[in-house]
Design an enzyme around this catalytic site. Structure first.
Site, PDB file in Angstrom:
ATOM      1  CB  SER A 118      42.233  41.138  43.782  1.00  0.00           C
ATOM      2  OG  SER A 118      43.451  40.713  43.212  1.00  0.00           O
ATOM      3  CG  HIS A 123      28.575  50.099  42.470  1.00  0.00           C
ATOM      4  ND1 HIS A 123      28.732  50.521  43.766  1.00  0.00           N
ATOM      5  CD2 HIS A 123      29.825  49.936  41.963  1.00  0.00           C
ATOM      6  CE1 HIS A 123      30.024  50.631  44.040  1.00  0.00           C
ATOM      7  NE2 HIS A 123      30.708  50.274  42.959  1.00  0.00           N
ATOM      8  CB  CYS A 146      47.112  40.163  41.214  1.00  0.00           C
ATOM      9  SG  CYS A 146      46.931  41.914  40.847  1.00  0.00           S
TER      10      CYS A 146
END
Length: 268
Positions: A118, A123, A146
């Site tokens: 994962s 950003h 997951c």
């Protein structure tokens, strides 16, 4: 539309469902002069630099029970920053009892669960209008897991971490896992709305709209602050130094900016 109840599931192997949360936030400011605009951008870059974003993502990793494998971070010139975490299964102590319930997640505390293959990314995008005096700070955070715990449990902390005028939140469950009898499971927890993972005191502050595709396990919520106080959108001074006409013009520009972002279209 309500989902059928999903009880405790005994799986054949590891939980292979991929659960992805995208949290998109906006902070809006009126910057009348170039000096104000540059000071606002500098302030944002200082408040949400790569080191501060790394700290936030570390707390997210704690909340979803992740073991951080690698951190990549960068402050950009002239503005903005990015941080990416590669994460894997964390040390399993006990799966939280409310993992499968539609309730807000915790603020930074020790919460652990199974997780593998994962990532977490953020950003930032500070920007400004070329001549209308509007500056906008946007941050995009993606949490993909997951395992048993949903990344929605990190949503409460993410809202807490950013000064947010507008939020756009997407959640999707992809792939399938199998129960012990080999039957495919395309979702392993109940969810009717992302709003159920947001505390009530926060929901009272926002106008909220849901667009959900239950059959495809796709959920979307967008939020805009209800109350408008011009003082919260002026950088370095209060509205008292402005004339009533200036206050009206600036208020109209800010409200238009917020509505365009919230509704995703330009308003003439």
């Amino acid at each position: 539309m309500e989902q059928s109840s999903i009880g405790r599931i005994e799986l054949h192997g590891f939980n292979n469902l991929t659960k992805s949360l995208s949290f998109n936030m906006y902070d809006i400011c009126y910057t009348k002069t170039r000096e104000e605009r540059e000071a606002y951008i500098e302030y944002i870059d200082d408040q949400y630099n790569a080191d501060r974003l790394t700290e936030i993502l570390n707390h997210v990793a704690d909340i979803i029970g992740a073991h951080v494998l690698n951190i990549s971070k960068q402050d950009y010139v002239p503005q903005g920053a990015s941080v990416t975490f590669l994460i894997s299964e964390g040390p399993v102590v006990e799966v939280p009892t409310d993992t499968r319930e539609e309730t807000p997640g915790p603020l930074p505390t020790s919460v652990v669960s199974q997780l593998d293959k994962s990532h977490i990314t953020v950003h930032t995008y500070p920007e400004y209008h070329p001549y209308e005096g509007i500056s906008t700070f946007r941050a995009d955070i993606d949490v993909s897991t997951c395992g048993e715990i949903s990344p929605l449990k990190a949503l409460n902390y993410l809202i807490y971490s950013f000064d947010t005028d507008i939020m756009t939140i997407d959640y999707r469950v992809r792939g399938f896992t199998r129960d012990k009898h080999g039957k495919k499971l395309f979702i392993d927890h109940e969810i009717n709305s992302i709003q159920n993972y947001i505390p009530d005191d926060v929901k009272k502050l926002y106008q909220m709209i849901d667009v959900n595709v239950y059959q495809e396990h796709i959920f979307h919520t967008k939020c805009k602050l209800k109350n408008f106080d011009l003082n919260n959108y002026l950088f370095g001074y209060k509205k008292d130094v402005l004339s009533k006409e200036e206050q009206q013009v600036i208020t109209e520009k800010l409200r238009t900016e917020m509505d365009e972002i919230f509704y995703g279209k330009n308003i003439n």
